[in-house]
Design an enzyme around this catalytic site. Structure first.
Site: not given
Lengths: 236, 304
Positions: B70, B72, B100, B131, B166, B192, B245, B266
């Site tokens: 998180a 942010g 991005n 996000c 995205k 995703i 993943g 990621g």
């Protein structure tokens, strides 16, 4: 090489491997454990060429699993992470204030300060005598120690700050421990100093921004720009 | 010799491996560890118009299949990125980078994209409308086809470089969102972003993340990401970037068979900073094992 209990909940893990990335006391390593996605960060207690010591406390599932590691097990570590303590401003008699498992990185610092001809005094706090760690090791360095326990079972009855008060005049401050302790040490300290912080981390090397804190000089990543912050930049 | 090259919106990638935004900073931490020119490209940290501190800590939690974050959208703001990060990156990365972009209004997306579009190092603009960790922006645009289309069209009208949108998985019909982006002129979609989740601290009987919820990533979301890439590939004709993943060269191949033109990685970078380098290195052998000579030929190969 060794994974042995020092107290009921604190273990000493000694590892053999490449330690060339470690450049300062107060840096940390990030250990990958079977069955856990994220690595676990631990401050370096001591190191030399080819050998590393960390002390860890059983706090969750990861550290619980670590107690089962046996000699001969191969571990994947990232080493030399974080900035560590800067010894340059220590002066002749720096104060090292530590609580619980905040004490191990101060031992590595004390060892190097002593080797550099300084006379560090360690103010160490524990809940009770049975929790005490590294006392013999500090004394073996020739470092002065002042101990405080909450229940008075060893040394003074009180907090790290009470041990600090009993340590007399000092030239500089290095401290590591839980945040509440750090804050009390901050308020009680009369010299400039360096504070080593703890935070939940994602990567440990500055990529994920998971452990950022606010400082007077803007946001800093505890893992990369810390874990050691200077007293004057801390925002509580 | 196998051929790992792919084409992403008219730009050739030596291989389809792209570290995903938010797990690779602006490249410099990784460039200290390995030569990041081995990557196809990478998507830099989500950048907004103004600097952002992000959410209070703890921002990170773990689960059996990976982690939750998180953060942010902590970032130094687009001006600092252009003034400081991109010149530093030019020293260590010699390929077009994916920029991005995030925002809290259509105007902000447009302005940040416009400024980054003017940077020669930027190859693609990846517009993050997904996000889950900020309020009043990000995902609120990504959960409605009309809002997603509106942002896409506004950005497209302001820039020359390819626009990748995205997408969030936290919707009922991700294919409908992807179609809306395609209809609005998107050059590609990436999916995703993270799945909204949470953990509770048993000792404190309170959410572990200070933000209460966070985005799940890691191997635990791979099958879900793969399924969504598979569905979106059938729904649109623009390239799809598969994200979610991916942790091995075999995962890259699966994503591409599902329909991905390239693959973002990621969480794996956070567990092992060398993950992407190692996946790039492992890709040729994995291709040989499965009889693949030219990687781009397998894109969408699992569809009947």
């Amino acid at each position: 090489m060794e994974n042995a209990p020092l107290t009921e909940s604190v273990f000493r893990l000694r590892l053999a491997g490449d330690t060339s990335a470690i450049t300062a006391p107060g840096q940390f390593v990030n250990i990958l454990l079977d069955g856990f996605f994220l690595r676990r960060p631990f401050s370096v207690c001591d190191w030399e060429a080819g050998e590393l010591t960390v002390l860890y406390k059983i706090l969750g599932r990861g550290t619980k699993a670590m107690t089962a590691l046996s000699p001969g097990t191969k571990l994947d570590l990232l080493t030399g992470l974080g900035n560590g303590f800067d010894m340059a401003p220590a002066g002749d008699r720096p104060l090292l204030a530590g609580g619980g498992v905040g004490i191990p990185p101060l031992y590595g610092l004390a060892k190097r300060l002593c080797a550099a001809g300084r006379r560090p005094v360690a103010a160490l706090g524990f809940n009770t005598a049975a929790d005490a760690i590294l006392l013999e090791e500090f004394r073996a360095l020739g470092a002065e120690t002042v101990i405080a326990t909450l229940d008075g079972s060893l040394g003074l009855r009180g907090l790290v700050t009470d041990a600090m008060a009993a340590a007399g005049e000092t030239t500089y401050l290095y401290t590591c421990g839980p945040e509440g302790m750090l804050r009390a040490v901050y308020d009680a300290s009369r010299t400039p100093g360096q504070f080593s912080f703890e935070e939940r981390m994602g990567c440990g090397f500055g990529a994920c921004m998971g452990c950022t804190c606010e400082t007077k000089y803007g946001p800093k990543r505890i893992c990369r720009d810390g874990p050691v912050l200077r007293k004057e930049e801390i925002v509580w | 010799m196998v051929n790992t090259a792919v084409d992403l919106c008219g730009i050739r990638l030596d291989n389809p491996v792209i570290p995903a935004s938010g797990t690779f900073g602006y490249g410099r931490e990784f460039a200290e560890l390995y030569d990041i020119d081995c990557l196809g490209t990478f998507s830099f940290k989500g950048t907004t118009l103004s600097p952002r501190f992000g959410n209070p800590t703890p921002r990170i939690a773990e689960y059996g299949g990976g982690l939750l974050n998180a953060v942010g959208l902590q970032n130094p703001g687009v001006d600092a990125v252009i003034r400081e990060e991109l010149p530093a990156l030019a020293e260590v990365f010699h390929k077009p980078v994916m920029a991005n972009v995030s925002g809290f209004s259509k105007e902000e997306y447009v302005e940040v994209c416009r400024r980054l579009d003017a940077c020669p190092q930027v190859g693609w603009l990846e517009v993050n409308i997904s996000c889950p960790n900020v309020h009043g922006g990000g995902a609120s645009f990504g959960t409605s086809p009309s809002a997603a289309g509106e942002i896409t069209a506004a950005v497209k009208a302001a820039v020359k470089k390819p626009v990748i949108v995205k997408l969030t998985p936290n919707v009922g019909d991700i294919a409908a969102i992807a179609r809306a982006c395609e209809d609005a002129g998107a050059d590609a979609v990436s999916l995703i972003n993270t799945l909204l989740g949470m953990r509770i601290d048993l000792k404190k009987r309170a959410p572990l993340l200070k933000n209460t919820t966070g985005g799940m990533s890691g191997p635990g979301i791979f099958p879900l990401a793969l399924r969504m890439v598979y569905q979106v590939y059938e729904a649109v004709s623009i390239p799809v970037i598969g994200v979610g993943g991916v942790s091995s060269a075999e995962d890259v191949l699966e994503m591409m068979l599902a329909g991905a033109t390239s693959v973002e990685i990621g969480a794996a970078n956070l567990r092992d900073p060398y993950a992407c380098r190692d996946i790039v290195a492992a890709l040729p052998a994995a291709m040989e094992r499965y009889g693949i000579e030219t990687l781009r030929d397998i894109i969408g190969g699992a569809h009947g």
